[in-house]
Design a protein around this motif. Sequence first.
Motif, PDB file in Angstrom:
ATOM      1  N   SER A   1      74.722  32.705  47.352  1.00 58.39           N
ATOM      2  CA  SER A   1      74.546  33.871  46.636  1.00 58.39           C
ATOM      3  C   SER A   1      74.342  35.214  47.507  1.00 58.39           C
ATOM      4  N   VAL A   2      75.161  36.322  46.850  1.00 59.03           N
ATOM      5  CA  VAL A   2      75.171  37.659  47.503  1.00 59.03           C
ATOM      6  C   VAL A   2      74.460  38.710  46.949  1.00 59.03           C
ATOM      7  N   HIS A   3      73.406  39.338  47.449  1.00 61.62           N
ATOM      8  CA  HIS A   3      72.704  40.256  46.894  1.00 61.62           C
ATOM      9  C   HIS A   3      72.855  41.827  47.415  1.00 61.62           C
ATOM     10  N   ALA A   4      72.452  42.737  46.590  1.00 61.11           N
ATOM     11  CA  ALA A   4      72.633  44.320  47.235  1.00 61.11           C
ATOM     12  C   ALA A   4      71.163  44.728  46.966  1.00 61.11           C
ATOM     13  N   ILE A   5      70.757  45.331  48.004  1.00 63.20           N
ATOM     14  CA  ILE A   5      69.161  45.899  48.335  1.00 63.20           C
ATOM     15  C   ILE A   5      69.468  47.588  48.350  1.00 63.20           C
ATOM     16  N   ILE A   6      68.893  48.138  47.441  1.00 64.90           N
ATOM     17  CA  ILE A   6      68.877  49.654  47.571  1.00 64.90           C
ATOM     18  C   ILE A   6      67.595  49.983  48.009  1.00 64.90           C
ATOM     19  N   VAL A   7      67.240  50.630  48.986  1.00 66.30           N
ATOM     20  CA  VAL A   7      65.980  51.023  49.685  1.00 66.30           C
ATOM     21  C   VAL A   7      66.011  52.482  49.761  1.00 66.30           C
ATOM     22  N   GLY A   8      65.077  53.000  48.899  1.00 64.81           N
ATOM     23  CA  GLY A   8      65.131  54.422  48.862  1.00 64.81           C
ATOM     24  C   GLY A   8      64.873  55.013  47.679  1.00 64.81           C
ATOM     25  N   SER A   9      64.626  54.370  46.749  1.00 60.57           N
ATOM     26  CA  SER A   9      64.151  54.675  45.137  1.00 60.57           C
ATOM     27  C   SER A   9      62.991  55.749  45.055  1.00 60.57           C
ATOM     28  N   ASP A  10      62.917  56.415  44.175  1.00 65.29           N
ATOM     29  CA  ASP A  10      61.505  56.893  43.853  1.00 65.29           C
ATOM     30  C   ASP A  10      60.889  56.558  42.406  1.00 65.29           C
ATOM     31  N   LEU A  11      60.118  55.773  42.437  1.00 66.64           N
ATOM     32  CA  LEU A  11      59.713  55.453  40.991  1.00 66.64           C
ATOM     33  C   LEU A  11      59.004  56.330  40.307  1.00 66.64           C
ATOM     34  N   ASN A  12      58.535  57.442  41.010  1.00 67.30           N
ATOM     35  CA  ASN A  12      57.665  58.385  40.394  1.00 67.30           C
ATOM     36  C   ASN A  12      58.291  59.439  39.629  1.00 67.30           C
ATOM     37  N   ALA A  13      59.616  59.640  40.188  1.00 67.72           N
ATOM     38  CA  ALA A  13      60.497  60.779  39.603  1.00 67.72           C
ATOM     39  C   ALA A  13      61.773  60.272  39.584  1.00 67.72           C
ATOM     40  N   GLN A  14      62.504  59.507  38.915  1.00 66.69           N
ATOM     41  CA  GLN A  14      63.759  59.040  38.866  1.00 66.69           C
ATOM     42  C   GLN A  14      64.768  59.948  38.356  1.00 66.69           C
ATOM     43  N   THR A  15      65.705  60.266  39.660  1.00 61.38           N
ATOM     44  CA  THR A  15      66.676  61.231  39.127  1.00 61.38           C
ATOM     45  C   THR A  15      67.674  60.855  38.300  1.00 61.38           C
ATOM     46  N   LYS A  16      68.466  62.012  37.652  1.00 59.77           N
ATOM     47  CA  LYS A  16      69.779  61.609  37.021  1.00 59.77           C
ATOM     48  C   LYS A  16      70.837  60.735  37.908  1.00 59.77           C
ATOM     49  N   PHE A  17      70.842  60.947  39.015  1.00 59.49           N
ATOM     50  CA  PHE A  17      71.650  59.920  39.938  1.00 59.49           C
ATOM     51  C   PHE A  17      71.264  58.577  39.899  1.00 59.49           C
ATOM     52  N   GLU A  18      70.026  58.391  40.094  1.00 59.28           N
ATOM     53  CA  GLU A  18      69.399  56.818  40.155  1.00 59.28           C
ATOM     54  C   GLU A  18      69.494  56.389  38.666  1.00 59.28           C
ATOM     55  N   THR A  19      69.395  57.082  37.609  1.00 58.66           N
ATOM     56  CA  THR A  19      69.517  56.468  36.488  1.00 58.66           C
ATOM     57  C   THR A  19      71.001  56.158  36.132  1.00 58.66           C
ATOM     58  N   GLU A  20      72.016  56.662  36.817  1.00 61.49           N
ATOM     59  CA  GLU A  20      73.267  56.335  36.789  1.00 61.49           C
ATOM     60  C   GLU A  20      73.509  55.135  37.298  1.00 61.49           C
ATOM     61  N   LEU A  21      73.004  55.039  38.622  1.00 58.10           N
ATOM     62  CA  LEU A  21      72.791  53.584  39.360  1.00 58.10           C
ATOM     63  C   LEU A  21      72.490  52.549  38.662  1.00 58.10           C
ATOM     64  N   ARG A  22      71.341  52.586  37.849  1.00 57.41           N
ATOM     65  CA  ARG A  22      70.634  51.507  37.293  1.00 57.41           C
ATOM     66  C   ARG A  22      71.356  51.221  36.008  1.00 57.41           C
ATOM     67  N   ASN A  23      72.163  52.414  35.408  1.00 58.58           N
ATOM     68  CA  ASN A  23      72.751  52.015  34.254  1.00 58.58           C
ATOM     69  C   ASN A  23      74.099  51.175  34.434  1.00 58.58           C
ATOM     70  N   PHE A  24      74.606  51.534  35.756  1.00 56.41           N
ATOM     71  CA  PHE A  24      75.925  50.862  36.248  1.00 56.41           C
ATOM     72  C   PHE A  24      75.636  49.396  36.336  1.00 56.41           C
TER      73      PHE A  24
END
Length: 466
Positions: A307-330
């Motif tokens: 099983s292959v997984h992708a890890i994104i290390v570098g989020s900001d749980l306190n202030a999700q940006t518009k860009f990070e929201t795009e990532l999560r929506n994708f």
Amino acid sequence: MGKQATSWNTMQKKIRWALMILALFTLLTLTFFFYTRSAFNSCNSNDHFQAQIQSTSVTSSSGPNPLGFMKSKLALLVSHELSLSGGPLLLMELAFLLRRVGAEVVWITNQKPAQADDGVAYSLERKMLDRGVQVFSAKSQKAIDTAMEADLVVLNTAVAGKWLEGVLKENVKQVLPKVLWWIHEMRGHYFKLEYVKHLPFVAGAMIDSHTTAEYWKNRTRERLGIKMPETYVVHLGNSKDHMEVAEDIVAKRVLREHVRESLGVRDDDLLFAIINSVSRGKGQDLFLRSFYESLQLIQEKHQQVPSVHAIIVGSDLNAQTKFETELRNFVLEKKIQNRVHFVNKTLTVAPYLAAIDVLVQNSQARGECFGRITIEAMAFQLPVLGTAAGGTMEIVVNGTTGLLHPTGKEGVTPLANNIVKLATHVERRLTMGKKGYERVKGMFLEHHMSHRISLVLKDVLRKAKS
């Protein structure tokens, strides 16, 4: 019996070390991220000096500290900000190296942190004070007096140039001959005359990669009509602490198991991670597109892989940006939420490097100026999938220590193919990791930095005296 006892004591020490790292990792998981460090080649100096710097790449770590000549010297370090980003942490590392040999070191931060970052700045200041680095207000008389008295002044990043005119004022000309300007930026908006108009008159500029140095040389001449001073190219290096963890099998095993358990992945799952603060320039969006495409390729070809997984290390749980929201929506749109894991910013990257199988360095446009995380991953014997841009091309040997792909949308499918290649060829993955480790041992360690920076600082001090 004595040998058994010694062996057991050694094992206990290793386990304690791993548990200490694990405790630190757990405490800092919800804090912020990033650091960087150094090793050197001269750019436009005479042949003799350039040969001296290059020859230090094979110097061993034994013998007297090459920075010993800085004992009792006064060094003023000027940072544009104090945060967990690469530039400030790099300068802090230099501060600690100088303190280690008995230099007097003063730190000033020109730009006050945003209220949300006050806690981070305070903790970093405490760390410096604990190690004997003095911290002064940027606009204080103490800071001005120190600049006048110092043997060496290091300006960190192009933006720090605002401090010269804004604080020193009529004293600028007296200080410029002893200034070493350490530049890390690759983006065009830093090329402002208000920042760098004094650049031609300093003792030297230090830049993290040959690509960036060439970019600055051309850009300052063509856009600003000014000339770069003598420039030393600075390749970053891994700290002794980082290498100690990377080379400790017991510590790595403990960290690997803990992180994988926290992510909900199995020991034999394959983890491809991108470890950068989440922003469009770091290319997390394009990485996720490549990752999704790689899953489709594996399925279409009916390839038998874990099983292959992708890890994104570098989020900001306190202030999700518009860009990070795009990532999560994708991720939700493609229904791969069970394969993609977001991890908050952290200062402790070692646990994630111990847990993953491949590092992805997907910085866009001109790429990374250097990319400290790249050599940190290679120390953990990880292959690197990187963009063929910037300093990454000076670290990763394509086909040997990793695989390179183009920047932008053109790089999505090549990166997807490279993910599949490493997912389906275990031996290739492991061989690349070992070759990367050998490259780090030969070029990117702390003692390489110390030897090379000593030549740079000696040259700057010589110019300051003359």
